[in-house]
Design an enzyme around this catalytic site. Sequence first.
Site, PDB file in Angstrom:
ATOM      1  N   ARG A  11       0.833  -1.203   0.000  1.00  0.00           N
ATOM      2  CA  ARG A  11       0.000   0.000   0.000  1.00  0.00           C
ATOM      3  C   ARG A  11       0.875   1.262   0.000  1.00  0.00           C
ATOM      4  O   ARG A  11       1.126   1.865  -1.032  1.00  0.00           O
ATOM      5  CB  ARG A  11      -0.953  -0.054   1.224  1.00  0.00           C
ATOM      6  CG  ARG A  11      -2.136   0.890   1.135  1.00  0.00           C
ATOM      7  CD  ARG A  11      -1.822   2.314   1.447  1.00  0.00           C
ATOM      8  NE  ARG A  11      -1.301   2.499   2.802  1.00  0.00           N
ATOM      9  CZ  ARG A  11      -0.805   3.650   3.238  1.00  0.00           C
ATOM     10  NH1 ARG A  11      -0.780   4.688   2.445  1.00  0.00           N
ATOM     11  NH2 ARG A  11      -0.340   3.764   4.472  1.00  0.00           N
ATOM     12  N   HIS A 201       4.761   4.612  12.645  1.00  0.00           N
ATOM     13  CA  HIS A 201       4.894   4.510  11.192  1.00  0.00           C
ATOM     14  C   HIS A 201       5.919   5.561  10.774  1.00  0.00           C
ATOM     15  O   HIS A 201       5.662   6.755  10.886  1.00  0.00           O
ATOM     16  CB  HIS A 201       3.511   4.799  10.592  1.00  0.00           C
ATOM     17  CG  HIS A 201       3.441   4.865   9.104  1.00  0.00           C
ATOM     18  ND1 HIS A 201       2.834   3.889   8.351  1.00  0.00           N
ATOM     19  CD2 HIS A 201       3.871   5.797   8.212  1.00  0.00           C
ATOM     20  CE1 HIS A 201       2.887   4.226   7.065  1.00  0.00           C
ATOM     21  NE2 HIS A 201       3.512   5.372   6.959  1.00  0.00           N
ATOM     22  N   HIS A 203       8.861   7.188   8.098  1.00  0.00           N
ATOM     23  CA  HIS A 203       9.478   7.331   6.783  1.00  0.00           C
ATOM     24  C   HIS A 203      10.919   7.762   6.993  1.00  0.00           C
ATOM     25  O   HIS A 203      11.242   8.434   7.970  1.00  0.00           O
ATOM     26  CB  HIS A 203       8.719   8.361   5.939  1.00  0.00           C
ATOM     27  CG  HIS A 203       7.435   7.819   5.384  1.00  0.00           C
ATOM     28  ND1 HIS A 203       7.302   7.392   4.087  1.00  0.00           N
ATOM     29  CD2 HIS A 203       6.242   7.606   5.976  1.00  0.00           C
ATOM     30  CE1 HIS A 203       6.067   6.947   3.899  1.00  0.00           C
ATOM     31  NE2 HIS A 203       5.399   7.068   5.022  1.00  0.00           N
ATOM     32  N   CYS A 234       4.338   9.472  -0.093  1.00  0.00           N
ATOM     33  CA  CYS A 234       2.947   9.852   0.069  1.00  0.00           C
ATOM     34  C   CYS A 234       2.614  10.807  -1.051  1.00  0.00           C
ATOM     35  O   CYS A 234       3.277  11.833  -1.211  1.00  0.00           O
ATOM     36  CB  CYS A 234       2.711  10.528   1.423  1.00  0.00           C
ATOM     37  SG  CYS A 234       1.048  11.201   1.562  1.00  0.00           S
ATOM     38  N   ASN A 243       9.082   4.344   3.270  1.00  0.00           N
ATOM     39  CA  ASN A 243       8.958   3.836   4.638  1.00  0.00           C
ATOM     40  C   ASN A 243      10.300   3.221   5.036  1.00  0.00           C
ATOM     41  O   ASN A 243      11.108   2.869   4.187  1.00  0.00           O
ATOM     42  CB  ASN A 243       7.915   2.713   4.688  1.00  0.00           C
ATOM     43  CG  ASN A 243       6.540   3.180   4.277  1.00  0.00           C
ATOM     44  OD1 ASN A 243       6.144   3.008   3.140  1.00  0.00           O
ATOM     45  ND2 ASN A 243       5.828   3.773   5.197  1.00  0.00           N
TER      46      ASN A 243
HETATM   47 ZN    ZN Z   1       3.368   6.538   5.200  1.00  0.00          ZN
END
Ligand code: ZN
Length: 297
Positions: A11, A201, A203, A234, A243
């Site tokens: 994703r 999460h 990056h 993104c 990521n």
């Molecule tokens: Zn992200």
Amino acid sequence: MRIEIVDVGPRDGLQNEDETLSPKTRAELCDRLAAAGVARVEAASFVNPKLVPQMAGAEEVMARIDRHPNTTYAGLALNQRGYERAVEAGADEVRYAFPVTETFAKKNQNTTVEEGAALAERLVERARLDGVRVSITLSAAFGCPFEGRVEPKVVRDLAERVGVAKPDEIVLADTIGVGVPNQVRALVKGVLGFGTAVGCHFHDTRNTGMANAAAAIEAGATVLDASVGGTGGCPFAPKATGNIATEDLVYLLHGMGHETGIDLDALIECAKWLSEQLGKELPGQVHKAGKFEPVAG
Ligand code: ZN
């Protein structure tokens, strides 16, 4: 300690790659991750395919996945419609994300922070009725691409509010990769105690992703998002890069004595395979450098 890794490669990873992979190949990526022991995969994004063409065919991805008994498959939703689609497509878990700043909320999903939080509460209730797992991601929790600095109190207050609804976890997302470890530690500690698992999460936009992951675990987070090979970005966050790479994270965590249930050799092969599919070198490092057995402790 057992750390749950959610591979968001299919994703978050692929949604910002120039090369659009077919639903068949994206489903195969999910299968390869599951075969490597990844217990949670964020398989698809149920957003408007006109806005994120790389994610078109989310339903087909879900339908093509060869469900592994030890893996759960999540769909990302940014609104009610996305939630409905994810559940209809058979997602075990819906991960709903909303930004903590007004400008990002407006630009990313045409909403306000208040509407985002209110929907989070409603979706947690819905998910309980539907019998699916639900996690709530606070996007841009460490800094906003448009507004800059984000006050920790804003994030804590939103987490507390959402926590009352009791989602399965709250994820603090450094959407544009600006966070640093002491900030991570403080924010994670501030959100622990709202009654749910805390995830992070990261990056790697400014090369702080791995340090932040280690800090998050030390502070009590038990869930980390990562993408195999370190793909990602993104579409609505200018200059956000990938990521943190799952194989790099697994190397770090295993070396520190944590368990993930992931077979690093198989994951490295998966990163190499993905690199071939995308026709480019990926930012992850362990799949290029190889394994080593560090002396822990
Ligand atoms: Zn992200």
